[in-house]
Enzyme design. Structure first.
Site, PDB file in Angstrom:
ATOM      1  N   HIS A 130     -10.620   1.081  -9.045  1.00 23.70           N
ATOM      2  CA  HIS A 130     -11.723   1.628  -9.952  1.00 23.70           C
ATOM      3  C   HIS A 130     -11.463   1.178 -11.423  1.00 23.70           C
ATOM      4  O   HIS A 130     -10.287   0.639 -11.697  1.00 23.70           O
ATOM      5  CB  HIS A 130     -11.439   3.242  -9.784  1.00 23.70           C
ATOM      6  CG  HIS A 130     -10.187   3.746 -10.185  1.00 23.70           C
ATOM      7  ND1 HIS A 130      -9.812   3.854 -11.391  1.00 23.70           N
ATOM      8  CD2 HIS A 130      -9.347   4.361  -9.220  1.00 23.70           C
ATOM      9  CE1 HIS A 130      -8.578   4.284 -11.268  1.00 23.70           C
ATOM     10  NE2 HIS A 130      -8.326   4.837 -10.293  1.00 23.70           N
TER      11      HIS A 130
HETATM   12  P1  TYD Z   1      -6.873   8.921  -7.156  1.00 20.64           P
HETATM   13  O1  TYD Z   1      -7.852   8.598  -8.377  1.00 20.64           O
HETATM   14  O2  TYD Z   1      -7.615   8.791  -5.725  1.00 20.64           O
HETATM   15  O3  TYD Z   1      -5.711   8.185  -7.339  1.00 20.64           O
HETATM   16  P2  TYD Z   1      -5.597   6.592  -7.362  1.00 20.64           P
HETATM   17  O4  TYD Z   1      -6.109   6.450  -8.581  1.00 20.64           O
HETATM   18  O5  TYD Z   1      -4.152   6.271  -7.509  1.00 20.64           O
HETATM   19  O6  TYD Z   1      -6.163   5.818  -6.308  1.00 20.64           O
HETATM   20  O7  TYD Z   1      -6.418  10.491  -7.170  1.00 20.64           O
HETATM   21  C1  TYD Z   1      -5.722  11.043  -6.022  1.00 20.64           C
HETATM   22  C2  TYD Z   1      -5.958  12.666  -6.111  1.00 20.64           C
HETATM   23  O8  TYD Z   1      -5.185  13.149  -7.279  1.00 20.64           O
HETATM   24  C3  TYD Z   1      -7.343  12.932  -6.431  1.00 20.64           C
HETATM   25  O9  TYD Z   1      -7.614  14.320  -5.803  1.00 20.64           O
HETATM   26  C4  TYD Z   1      -7.512  13.488  -8.085  1.00 20.64           C
HETATM   27  C5  TYD Z   1      -6.085  13.896  -8.264  1.00 20.64           C
HETATM   28  N1  TYD Z   1      -5.538  13.556  -9.646  1.00 20.64           N
HETATM   29  C6  TYD Z   1      -5.504  14.662 -10.659  1.00 20.64           C
HETATM   30  O10 TYD Z   1      -5.740  15.654 -10.432  1.00 20.64           O
HETATM   31  N2  TYD Z   1      -5.010  14.276 -11.947  1.00 20.64           N
HETATM   32  C7  TYD Z   1      -4.960  12.858 -12.330  1.00 20.64           C
HETATM   33  O11 TYD Z   1      -4.477  12.794 -13.543  1.00 20.64           O
HETATM   34  C8  TYD Z   1      -4.879  11.897 -11.461  1.00 20.64           C
HETATM   35  C9  TYD Z   1      -4.779  10.452 -11.649  1.00 20.64           C
HETATM   36  C10 TYD Z   1      -5.481  12.127  -9.981  1.00 20.64           C
END
Ligand code: TYD
Length: 141
Positions: free
Chosen positions: A51
């Site tokens: 993303h």
């Molecule tokens: P996600 O954005 O899918 O991770 P990545 O960017 O590594 O693929 O996030 C995974 C989960 O963690 C999602 O349910 C959102 C949560 N999350 C938070 O609650 N706070 C945060 O700061 C981050 C980065 C993720």
């Protein structure tokens, strides 16, 4: 690539007891830290973070093990960085697509972020991101 991602070398203090590195507000970091998260226990072959962010800027550090980060500006330019040393940080400005992949066993990625968590700041579709990147490039003088 406009608005480029780059490696920032962090201070490293080595002595017979081992090594210490540090990131301090007002030091090498080009933003104020609003949030820190870390990614670990990534199964072999998994990818993370496909993303872009509209406002959030980040610094990624491989605290343990190694992984690759693909950074793409949506305008046809991409770079891949391999992080494997905990005294290097990868700075990623806002408005760039990023994907983390090829995590080694026991890899731990620590990420310092300039903004609080806000899903509205994410662009999760690459086609939409390319469109956004073109619009942003059109606004630049
Ligand atoms: P996600 O954005 O899918 O991770 P990545 O960017 O590594 O693929 O996030 C995974 C989960 O963690 C999602 O349910 C959102 C949560 N999350 C938070 O609650 N706070 C945060 O700061 C981050 C980065 C993720």
């Amino acid at each position: 690539m406009n608005n480029e991602a780059c490696i920032i070398q962090l201070p490293k203090f080595c002595d017979s007891r081992g090594n210490l590195s540090v990131i301090e507000q007002g030091g090498a970091l080009p933003f104020e830290i609003a949030r820190t998260y870390w990614i670990y226990d990534v199964p072999g072959g998994e990818r993370r973070g496909g993303h872009a962010y509209i406002r959030n800027r980040e610094l990624m550090v491989a605290l343990s093990g190694s992984f690759e980060v693909l950074v793409d500006d949506g305008l046809g330019n991409s770079r891949t960085f391999r992080l494997s040393r905990s005294y290097y940080g990868l700075y990623i400005p806002a408005g760039l697509w990023r994907e983390m992949r090829d995590f080694s066993t026991n890899a731990v990625a620590m990420i310092l972020a300039s903004e609080p968590y806000d899903r509205a700041d994410y662009i999760e579709n690459f086609r939409q991101f390319r469109q956004y990147a073109r619009e942003q490039a059109g606004k630049r003088p």
